[in-house]
Motif scaffolding. Sequence first.
Motif, PDB file in Angstrom:
ATOM      1  N   SER A 372     -40.916  21.832 -43.411  1.00 22.60           N
ATOM      2  CA  SER A 372     -40.325  22.876 -42.567  1.00 22.60           C
ATOM      3  C   SER A 372     -40.049  24.099 -43.420  1.00 22.60           C
ATOM      4  CB  SER A 372     -39.024  22.400 -41.918  1.00 22.60           C
ATOM      5  OG  SER A 372     -38.013  22.307 -42.891  1.00 22.60           O
ATOM      6  N   SER A 373     -39.881  25.222 -42.770  1.00 23.81           N
ATOM      7  CA  SER A 373     -39.479  26.435 -43.490  1.00 23.81           C
ATOM      8  C   SER A 373     -38.530  27.244 -42.617  1.00 23.81           C
ATOM      9  CB  SER A 373     -40.705  27.255 -43.896  1.00 23.81           C
ATOM     10  OG  SER A 373     -40.310  28.411 -44.575  1.00 23.81           O
ATOM     11  N   CYS A 374     -39.078  27.911 -41.588  1.00 27.50           N
ATOM     12  CA  CYS A 374     -38.228  28.826 -40.815  1.00 27.50           C
ATOM     13  C   CYS A 374     -37.268  28.109 -39.876  1.00 27.50           C
ATOM     14  CB  CYS A 374     -39.104  29.767 -40.000  1.00 27.50           C
ATOM     15  SG  CYS A 374     -39.956  28.948 -38.645  1.00 27.50           S
ATOM     16  N   ARG A 375     -37.635  26.937 -39.417  1.00 26.22           N
ATOM     17  CA  ARG A 375     -36.865  26.156 -38.449  1.00 26.22           C
ATOM     18  C   ARG A 375     -36.597  26.931 -37.165  1.00 26.22           C
ATOM     19  NH1 ARG A 375     -35.025  21.942 -41.916  1.00 26.22           N
ATOM     20  NH2 ARG A 375     -33.732  21.053 -40.305  1.00 26.22           N
ATOM     21  N   ALA A 376     -37.518  27.800 -36.821  1.00 27.70           N
ATOM     22  CA  ALA A 376     -37.329  28.641 -35.637  1.00 27.70           C
ATOM     23  C   ALA A 376     -38.620  28.805 -34.843  1.00 27.70           C
ATOM     24  CB  ALA A 376     -36.796  30.001 -36.064  1.00 27.70           C
ATOM     25  N   GLY A 377     -39.643  28.011 -35.144  1.00 24.37           N
ATOM     26  CA  GLY A 377     -40.891  28.111 -34.384  1.00 24.37           C
ATOM     27  C   GLY A 377     -41.759  29.294 -34.775  1.00 24.37           C
ATOM     28  N   SER A 378     -41.525  29.836 -35.986  1.00 23.02           N
ATOM     29  CA  SER A 378     -42.253  31.050 -36.356  1.00 23.02           C
ATOM     30  C   SER A 378     -43.329  30.846 -37.407  1.00 23.02           C
ATOM     31  CB  SER A 378     -41.281  32.092 -36.905  1.00 23.02           C
ATOM     32  OG  SER A 378     -40.348  32.420 -35.934  1.00 23.02           O
ATOM     33  N   CYS A 379     -43.112  29.918 -38.340  1.00 20.20           N
ATOM     34  CA  CYS A 379     -44.038  29.863 -39.477  1.00 20.20           C
ATOM     35  C   CYS A 379     -45.135  28.818 -39.296  1.00 20.20           C
ATOM     36  CB  CYS A 379     -43.258  29.582 -40.760  1.00 20.20           C
ATOM     37  SG  CYS A 379     -42.504  27.952 -40.806  1.00 20.20           S
ATOM     38  N   GLY A 380     -44.924  27.838 -38.448  1.00 19.85           N
ATOM     39  CA  GLY A 380     -45.929  26.795 -38.224  1.00 19.85           C
ATOM     40  C   GLY A 380     -45.879  25.676 -39.257  1.00 19.85           C
ATOM     41  N   CYS A 381     -44.940  25.746 -40.220  1.00 22.31           N
ATOM     42  CA  CYS A 381     -44.897  24.749 -41.294  1.00 22.31           C
ATOM     43  C   CYS A 381     -44.642  23.330 -40.778  1.00 22.31           C
ATOM     44  CB  CYS A 381     -43.789  25.077 -42.286  1.00 22.31           C
ATOM     45  SG  CYS A 381     -44.226  26.410 -43.359  1.00 22.31           S
ATOM     46  N   CYS A 382     -43.887  23.202 -39.696  1.00 23.70           N
ATOM     47  CA  CYS A 382     -43.501  21.865 -39.233  1.00 23.70           C
ATOM     48  C   CYS A 382     -44.497  21.313 -38.210  1.00 23.70           C
ATOM     49  CB  CYS A 382     -42.103  21.903 -38.633  1.00 23.70           C
ATOM     50  SG  CYS A 382     -42.037  22.914 -37.153  1.00 23.70           S
ATOM     51  N   GLN A 383     -45.650  21.979 -38.086  1.00 24.08           N
ATOM     52  CA  GLN A 383     -46.635  21.507 -37.099  1.00 24.08           C
ATOM     53  C   GLN A 383     -47.018  20.057 -37.401  1.00 24.08           C
ATOM     54  OE1 GLN A 383     -49.964  23.688 -35.274  1.00 24.08           O
ATOM     55  NE2 GLN A 383     -51.237  22.625 -36.772  1.00 24.08           N
ATOM     56  N   LEU A 408     -42.090  20.651 -34.650  1.00 18.29           N
ATOM     57  CA  LEU A 408     -40.923  19.765 -34.568  1.00 18.29           C
ATOM     58  C   LEU A 408     -39.599  20.514 -34.512  1.00 18.29           C
ATOM     59  CD1 LEU A 408     -41.822  17.035 -37.221  1.00 18.29           C
ATOM     60  CD2 LEU A 408     -42.257  17.006 -34.763  1.00 18.29           C
ATOM     61  N   CYS A 409     -39.548  21.696 -35.146  1.00 22.47           N
ATOM     62  CA  CYS A 409     -38.245  22.352 -35.340  1.00 22.47           C
ATOM     63  C   CYS A 409     -37.629  22.868 -34.050  1.00 22.47           C
ATOM     64  CB  CYS A 409     -38.351  23.471 -36.361  1.00 22.47           C
ATOM     65  SG  CYS A 409     -39.357  24.863 -35.826  1.00 22.47           S
ATOM     66  N   ILE A 410     -38.451  23.108 -33.033  1.00 24.99           N
ATOM     67  CA  ILE A 410     -37.875  23.662 -31.795  1.00 24.99           C
ATOM     68  C   ILE A 410     -38.226  22.796 -30.588  1.00 24.99           C
ATOM     69  CG2 ILE A 410     -37.698  26.067 -32.531  1.00 24.99           C
ATOM     70  CD1 ILE A 410     -40.370  26.500 -30.946  1.00 24.99           C
TER      71      ILE A 410
HETATM   72  S1  FES Z   1     -40.361  25.186 -39.497  1.00 23.68           S
HETATM   73 FE1  FES Z   1     -41.330  27.066 -39.041  1.00 23.68          FE
HETATM   74  S2  FES Z   1     -42.271  26.612 -37.145  1.00 23.68           S
HETATM   75 FE2  FES Z   1     -41.104  24.892 -37.521  1.00 23.68          FE
END
Ligand code: FES
Length: 421
Positions: A372-383, A408-410
């Motif tokens: 995860s990174s942004c935890r806001a649905g913006s970076c795509g890291c948690c795809q 996952l984050c949102i």
């Molecule tokens: S952590 Fe960035 S989109 Fe989920």
Amino acid sequence: MNTGELLLILLALLLVQVGGFALFGLWRRRRLLGGGAGQAGAVAPGAVLPRTTAADTAAVGWPGFREFEVRRKVYESADRSICSFYLSPLDGAPLPRFRPGQFLTFRLDLAAEDGSGTESVVRCYSLSDAPGRDDYRVSIKRVAAPPKRPDLPPGRASSYFHDQVEVGDRLAVRAPSGQFFLQQEDALPVVLIAGGIGITPLLSMLGALLEQGTKRDIRLFYGVRNGAEAAMGEALRKCARAHDRFHFHLCFSAPTEADRSDPYFYHAGRVAPPLLRNSLPLRRHRFYLCGPPSMMESLISGLEAWGVEAGDVFYESFGPASPRRKAPPAPAESATPPPLVTFNVSGKSIPWDPAAGSLLEFAEANGIEAASSCRAGSCGCCQTALSQGAVAYHHEPDAEPDPGHCLLCISTPRGAVTLEV
Ligand code: FES
Ligand SMILES: Cc1cc2nc3c(=O)[nH]c(=O)nc-3n(C[C@H](O)[C@H](O)[C@H](O)COP(=O)(O)OP(=O)(O)OC[C@H]3O[C@@H](n4cnc5c(N)ncnc54)[C@H](O)[C@@H]3O)c2cc1C
């Protein structure tokens, strides 16, 4: 008793009732505000404050990535570990306003770690200036290898920004987003608490408050090792000299002799709950925190123990993990059993707990490692691949997940789901 007397009694009763309501209203108002002077627009403790919605994002943003040019590159700390980049859009169209505290997401084409060409790396950086400028500013700290692992390579994106990004270079940038932002319509005094580079979103909040000529008291506790590491120290001192309502407190965990004679030097040590309790007037405040997870965890639990309402504390950590509050009490047993969340790669199937908030936090709470990174649905890291079932999103993701995947984050499960993590 004649009719006149009866009317008089009824009138007196009515007056007592109206007076009672007025007094109750006044008492309630004082209680909510901690006994302070009247504050228009204050929010009741625990109230759910407005968050960014998909509609907000659409209103301020643009779809996908937009090309920006670097207009200025400015070092912001004496040790040159923090550098600001001023960015203007190549299309020349006006920049949408963002909410102070939000961040930009960058897609960088970096040399692949295995030496085979290039690969895309996505990173988020908070907007560090007040909204309403002709350009956007981000301020980036160079990330070294962990002290105990000097053999590891330094941070990829931050090193790239510091060493290779120059004025005139182009960068692919996603629109401002994020759920951690200043409640500008609010009237309570503000406490900003920054640890290290966590100062960036708070700089934007501070700038916005001062520019709007706020009547709110603002306290900034800025924790860094020493003066050389402090970002924009001179600009902050200037603001403190110019604005009576802004109280600037530098907290150095390892101050030098010179740091101790800084007029804004406030505390030798970390920003911790006892420092806040000894420094803040006994009244209601709105707290905004950004720093390393360990500092945030101690502050969030310390504020909670002090009796600060959860709804008055806003925070963001620059990842990967976010600090966790104590879980709220489990809801009463419901007739329908919670859906099962299967983490296929980890080999675990666990009944969903709505108190977790999102699938990412649920995975973390159960010891499952998810990126995860942004935890806001913006970076795509948690795809993550969703091999069975469906999810619901808190708000529309900025980063469109690939088919058969989810962020996952949102998200929360809509019935039983199987995730490839
Ligand atoms: S952590 Fe960035 S989109 Fe989920
Ligand atoms: C919402 C948000 C806002 C943010 N805002 C800002 C901001 O305003 N300013 C800012 O500077 N940062 C900000 N960040 C942090 C930023 O996004 C990056 O996480 C940060 O710059 C580090 O990225 P990097 O690519 O340089 O480091 P990475 O390459 O991700 O490396 C991180 C660390 O891991 C180490 N490492 C390398 N290889 C390994 C390995 N094999 N095993 C273990 N460790 C390894 C590196 O040495 C380094 O210490 C923000 C993050 C978020 C989520």
